[in-house]
Design an enzyme around this catalytic site. Structure first.
Site, short mmCIF file in Angstrom:
data_model
loop_
_atom_site.label_atom_id
_atom_site.label_comp_id
_atom_site.label_asym_id
_atom_site.label_seq_id
_atom_site.Cartn_x
_atom_site.Cartn_y
_atom_site.Cartn_z
CG ASP A 100 21.00 64.67 89.90
OD1 ASP A 100 20.18 64.53 88.96
OD2 ASP A 100 21.61 63.71 90.42
CG HIS A 116 18.76 56.13 83.87
ND1 HIS A 116 18.24 54.90 84.23
CD2 HIS A 116 20.09 55.93 83.72
CE1 HIS A 116 19.21 54.01 84.30
NE2 HIS A 116 20.35 54.62 83.99
C1 BDR Z 1 19.64 58.26 87.90
O1 BDR Z 1 20.88 58.48 88.59
C2 BDR Z 1 21.56 59.58 88.04
O2 BDR Z 1 22.91 59.30 87.88
C3 BDR Z 1 20.90 59.86 86.71
O3 BDR Z 1 20.96 61.24 86.39
C4 BDR Z 1 19.49 59.40 86.90
O4 BDR Z 1 18.69 60.41 87.45
C5 BDR Z 1 19.66 56.88 87.28
O5 BDR Z 1 19.80 55.90 88.26
CA CA Z 2 19.37 62.77 87.39
#
Ligand code: BDR
Ligand code: CA
Length: 319
Positions: free
Chosen positions: A13, A244
């Site tokens: 995403d 992340h």
């Molecule tokens: C996840 O949430 C999204 O905002 C980031 O892309 C990542 O996949 C981190 O909690």
């Molecule tokens: Ca993500």
């Protein structure tokens, strides 16, 4: 002779940290990205698909197919974009040339099924957004997990608080029903959750360093990371960013930098304060109750942050 690259489909995403993970995976000779599939999450799915094209264009990999995916969760309305984290357009509101083109003729779930069945046992799914597309593919083909090499998932929080609520991590709270289905899949699953991703920090100085690298990929990173850095400064008092989504790539190419435990996972699908919490069982043995007959998941619990961030930066600078 080095082994052949492992085939992956990144379900994404994009998203600033998604963009970093995609650029990193494309720079890793250990991995072959056979496609991107898009999902709502950090932005509406239409924008996420456009962003996926843009990232591939910057990387000079417009040959990689993009399959457009789910625009909303399985059983609730979309909670809406995370503009304060990723910008209104998901990529720090930077202007870029119109990257729109036709996505793959199959939607994300059918694309995943087609690719996996065409190469049984070879493909690892790397979901770094809400797990809706993967759940839809599993609902269409319940035998899908048997044909996967596995899944390496960014999502969840086993032994630490959430980031989207005190209980839950963002990707999981965006579709808890999908996540509970996916974490029950009978194939090797690695959970790259907040337990390690919030302890993997790219410092402000390292982000400044990226701005000095003169390659198209580094230039894109240098354009989008300041927005993410500002979010971390304002919300966490951190001069730097939590890493992340790139954790999935680091784990796949350098698992020696992580420690883990093996436990089945259930996801809280209730409509109360705990919604979206990923619950591991109490021990790695004799699972009962809600965890009965659930396959064990490799939950990452420790990380050598300096080593994996160095690795990512070196790969980014290498292409
Ligand atoms: C996840 O949430 C999204 O905002 C980031 O892309 C990542 O996949 C981190 O909690
Ligand atoms: Ca993500």
């Amino acid at each position: 002779m080095s082994p052949p690259p492992r085939k992956i489909i990144i379900d994404t995403d994009p998203g600033i940290d998604d963009a970093m993970a995609i650029l990193y995976a494309l720079a890793a000779p250990e991995l072959e990205v056979v496609g991107l599939t898009t999902v709502f999450g950090n932005a509406h799915v239409e924008l996420c698909t456009t962003n996926a094209f843009h990232i591939l264009d910057v990387a000079g990999r417009s040959d990689i197919p993009v399959a457009h995916g789910a625009g909303r969760p399985l059983a609730m309305p979309y909670r809406g974009p995370a503009a304060f984290v990723h910008g209104e357009n998901g990529l720090a509101d930077i202007a870029f040339h119109d990257a729109r083109r036709a996505p793959h003729e199959l939607d994300a779930a059918h694309f995943i099924i087609e690719q996996v069945l065409a190469a049984p046992g070879e493909i690892t799914l790397v979901p770094i957004g809400p797990l809706t597309n993967i759940a839809l593919a599993m609902l269409l083909r319940p035998d899908l997990p048997q044909h996967l090499a596995g899944m390496v998932i960014m999502g969840g929080n086993a032994f630490c608080p959430g980031n989207a609520s005190p209980a839950a991590e963002a990707n999981i709270i965006n579709d808890p029903e999908a996540a509970d289905l996916v974490f029950g899949a009978d194939c090797p699953i690695v959970m790259c959750g907040l337990d390690v991703t919030e302890r993997t920090v790219m410092t402000g100085a390292q982000i400044d360093e990226i701005a000095r690298i003169d390659t198209p990929r580094a230039r894109l990173a240098a354009q989008i990371l300041p927005h993410y850095r500002e979010f971390h400064r304002a919300s966490h008092g951190l001069d730097g960013i939590h890493v992340h989504d790139s954790t999935c790539v680091s784990y796949m190419i350098a698992p020696q930098h992580y420690a883990s435990v093996l436990r089945p996972i259930r996801v809280d699908c209730g409509h109360h304060v705990g919604r979206g919490k990923t619950w591991p069982s109490l021990s790695d043995q004799a699972h009962g109750g809600e965890w009965k007959n659930r396959p064990p998941v490799t939950i990452l619990t420790e990380v050598d942050s300096a080593a994996v961030v160095d690795l990512e930066l070196n790969r980014l600078a290498s292409v």
